[in-house]
Design a protein around this motif. Structure first.
Motif, mmCIF file in Angstrom:
data_model
loop_
_atom_site.group_PDB
_atom_site.id
_atom_site.type_symbol
_atom_site.label_atom_id
_atom_site.label_comp_id
_atom_site.label_asym_id
_atom_site.label_seq_id
_atom_site.Cartn_x
_atom_site.Cartn_y
_atom_site.Cartn_z
ATOM 1 N N GLY A 121 7.279 0.792 9.663
ATOM 2 C CA GLY A 121 7.505 2.229 9.727
ATOM 3 C C GLY A 121 6.245 3.055 9.766
ATOM 4 N N VAL A 122 5.081 2.425 9.745
ATOM 5 C CA VAL A 122 3.804 3.134 9.772
ATOM 6 C C VAL A 122 3.235 3.071 11.189
ATOM 7 N N LYS A 123 2.753 4.197 11.690
ATOM 8 C CA LYS A 123 2.162 4.244 13.019
ATOM 9 C C LYS A 123 0.641 4.298 12.898
ATOM 10 N N ARG A 214 1.353 11.787 15.583
ATOM 11 C CA ARG A 214 1.773 11.689 14.186
ATOM 12 C C ARG A 214 1.505 10.303 13.608
ATOM 13 N N VAL A 215 0.309 9.772 13.869
ATOM 14 C CA VAL A 215 -0.059 8.492 13.280
ATOM 15 C C VAL A 215 -0.413 8.693 11.818
ATOM 16 N N GLN A 216 -0.260 7.639 11.040
ATOM 17 C CA GLN A 216 -0.614 7.700 9.622
ATOM 18 C C GLN A 216 -1.991 7.110 9.325
ATOM 19 N N VAL A 217 -2.476 6.258 10.230
ATOM 20 C CA VAL A 217 -3.777 5.611 10.040
ATOM 21 C C VAL A 217 -4.520 5.603 11.366
ATOM 22 N N ILE A 218 -5.812 5.957 11.321
ATOM 23 C CA ILE A 218 -6.683 5.860 12.498
ATOM 24 C C ILE A 218 -7.838 4.935 12.158
ATOM 25 N N TRP A 368 -0.366 0.471 2.140
ATOM 26 C CA TRP A 368 -0.273 1.481 1.086
ATOM 27 C C TRP A 368 0.645 2.632 1.492
ATOM 28 N N TRP A 369 0.652 2.972 2.796
ATOM 29 C CA TRP A 369 1.588 3.997 3.263
ATOM 30 C C TRP A 369 3.033 3.564 3.009
ATOM 31 N N GLU A 370 3.338 2.324 3.342
ATOM 32 C CA GLU A 370 4.700 1.830 3.109
ATOM 33 C C GLU A 370 5.023 1.818 1.621
ATOM 34 N N ASN A 380 1.749 10.768 1.207
ATOM 35 C CA ASN A 380 0.864 11.492 2.106
ATOM 36 C C ASN A 380 -0.507 10.822 2.119
ATOM 37 N N ALA A 381 -1.370 11.320 2.986
ATOM 38 C CA ALA A 381 -2.682 10.703 3.158
ATOM 39 C C ALA A 381 -3.506 10.750 1.885
ATOM 40 N N SER A 382 -3.373 11.819 1.109
ATOM 41 C CA SER A 382 -4.126 11.930 -0.132
ATOM 42 C C SER A 382 -3.725 10.851 -1.127
ATOM 43 N N THR A 383 -2.425 10.654 -1.288
ATOM 44 C CA THR A 383 -1.934 9.616 -2.200
ATOM 45 C C THR A 383 -2.424 8.242 -1.768
ATOM 46 N N VAL A 384 -2.282 7.951 -0.477
ATOM 47 C CA VAL A 384 -2.679 6.640 0.036
ATOM 48 C C VAL A 384 -4.178 6.418 -0.158
ATOM 49 N N THR A 385 -4.989 7.408 0.174
ATOM 50 C CA THR A 385 -6.435 7.264 0.047
ATOM 51 C C THR A 385 -6.852 7.049 -1.395
ATOM 52 N N LEU A 386 -6.335 7.880 -2.288
ATOM 53 C CA LEU A 386 -6.721 7.779 -3.696
ATOM 54 C C LEU A 386 -6.304 6.452 -4.301
#
Length: 419
Positions: A121-123, A214-218, A368-370, A380-386
């Motif tokens: 489910g992550v793009k 609308r990708v979640q990771v680059i 981590w996104w999943e 969100n990106a902040s949660t995943v990054t932290l």
């Protein structure tokens, strides 16, 4: 010296709209958004369900004189106008003679092999030399390709295929190569040609497209090519060396500012779509094999605001150590020596570099996104990054590995939903 140069123009439609909206009464029909903003808002998320998505960043390119570039900067909606500069592949390094090249040891040390998550489910977006879409590692995937180099889709270099394989590649002949092999949808931005060269215009355009996808990771294993710009100005435009160096420094500075501005505008969209985690290779310019202090700082864009800079680790008798070539001051580290992944044209190949460490972290970010989507914190990106940075491990590292070389530590895949 030429009068015209290629310039990139970054526009923020919201900036002009906000000026027009000043003093306007909020419209309940627009969900509390100033009427002029609501009228210009983009499509709704989720096929018409959910909040309106405000206009995103807009990029234009044009051949301009210096005076024309200054005039363009005076327009109300223009955030930045910069001369396009070269970018280059962070080229793989030669592997040490004793480097592991027969198995994907990196999958194990980042714990992807024991994680219950697959990146489903992550793009993901890979901005690189393209991809060999016919490789079995990408069978059944939806790959949206966009070429910015003029060569056409595909991968005449092999670097992008290798990186993509580490992020989300399927098993090849029974060998696991992908960290997040549950990813089924990816955007492939070909911003580097078969020689590993491109321009900042290509990179900016691909980043914008990735945001629109609308990708979640680059994942980016590339850098601004300062020496290449100096050489071009001297050899192609007849600039004196001192002037060429000055112009190149200004181009480097302004393009970094443009990158930061574009990233800031993309982050502003996070309130609507969760945002994007951007992972970049720190660079391969250090030479610790010559002297322990021969260390070069992480390169641009890895050190730009909003990017996660990745250093490379290698196996050693006392544990994982920093690779001799890995640039210093990364945010996190991952396996980058003797990394086995997809080879353009078929089969597998082993490469070394922070370019190989970067996709390990991009794959872990997808996991981590999943995990975030199944947890109690906002996905969100902040949660995943932290959470990804906070979970980085020091265990497994050899004694004496410095924080300046490994950042927070070894990237680790999640083993449970985020709580």
């Amino acid at each position: 010296m030429g009068d015209h140069s290629r310039y990139v123009i970054l526009r923020d439609k919201n900036a002009a709209l906000r000026k027009r909206a000043t003093g306007e009464v909020l419209s309940e029909a627009a969900g509390g958004m100033p009427r002029v903003l609501a009228e210009a808002a983009g499509p709704q998320l989720g096929g018409g369900v959910g909040p309106l998505l405000p206009p995103g960043p807009e990029l234009d390119s044009a051949d301009l004189t210096a005076n024309e570039a200054k005039d363009a900067l005076r327009q109300n909606d223009v955030v930045g106008v910069v001369r396009a500069i070269p970018i280059a592949l962070i080229a793989p390094r030669d592997m040490p003679a004793d480097a592991a090249a027969t198995d994907t040891w990196g999958i194990k040390v980042v714990r992807a092999d024991v994680s219950p998550f697959t990146g489903a489910g992550v793009k993901v977006a890979v901005l690189d030399t393209g991809i060999d879409a016919s490789h079995p590692a990408f069978a059944g995937m939806t790959l949206t390709q966009q070429d910015y180099t003029g060569e056409g889709n595909g991968d005449g270099n092999g670097h992008g295929t290798h990186c993509a394989g580490t992020i989300f590649g399927r098993d090849v002949d029974g060998q696991r190569i992908g960290v997040a092999r549950g990813v089924t949808d990816a955007f492939i931005g070909k911003v580097l040609n078969s020689r590993g060269s491109g321009t900042s215009e290509m990179m900016f355009s691909a980043l914008k497209r990735a945001s629109e996808e609308r990708v979640q990771v680059i994942s980016m294993s590339l850098g601004f090519d300062f020496p290449g710009l100096v050489k071009y100005l001297v050899e192609q435009e007849d600039y004196p060396p001192d002037l060429a160096t000055s112009v190149a420094l200004e181009g480097f500075r302004t393009n970094l500012a443009m990158f930061n501005a574009l990233m800031n505008m993309i982050r502003q969209q996070a309130v609507f779509d969760g945002g994007t985690v951007i992972v970049a290779a720190s660079g391969n310019e250090s030479r610790r094999e010559i002297h322990p202090n021969y260390e070069v700082g992480a390169s641009v864009p890895a050190v730009a605001e909003g990017c996660i800079a990745v250093g490379a680790l290698q196996q050693g008798p006392a544990g994982l150590t920093i690779a001799d070539f890995s640039n210093t001051n990364p945010d996190i580290a991952a396996p980058g020596v003797g990394v086995l992944s997809a080879r353009a044209g078929g089969g597998l190949a082993a490469l070394s570099g922070t370019s190989m460490a970067c996709p390990h972290v991009a794959g872990v970010a997808a996991l981590w996104w999943e995990a975030a989507r199944g947890g109690v914190l906002p996905a969100n990106a902040s949660t995943v990054t932290l959470r990804m940075l906070a979970s980085a491990a020091l265990s497994g590292l050899a004694p004496g590995v410095q924080v300046a070389d490994r950042g927070q530590g070894l990237a680790q895949a999640p083993v449970a939903p985020i709580s």
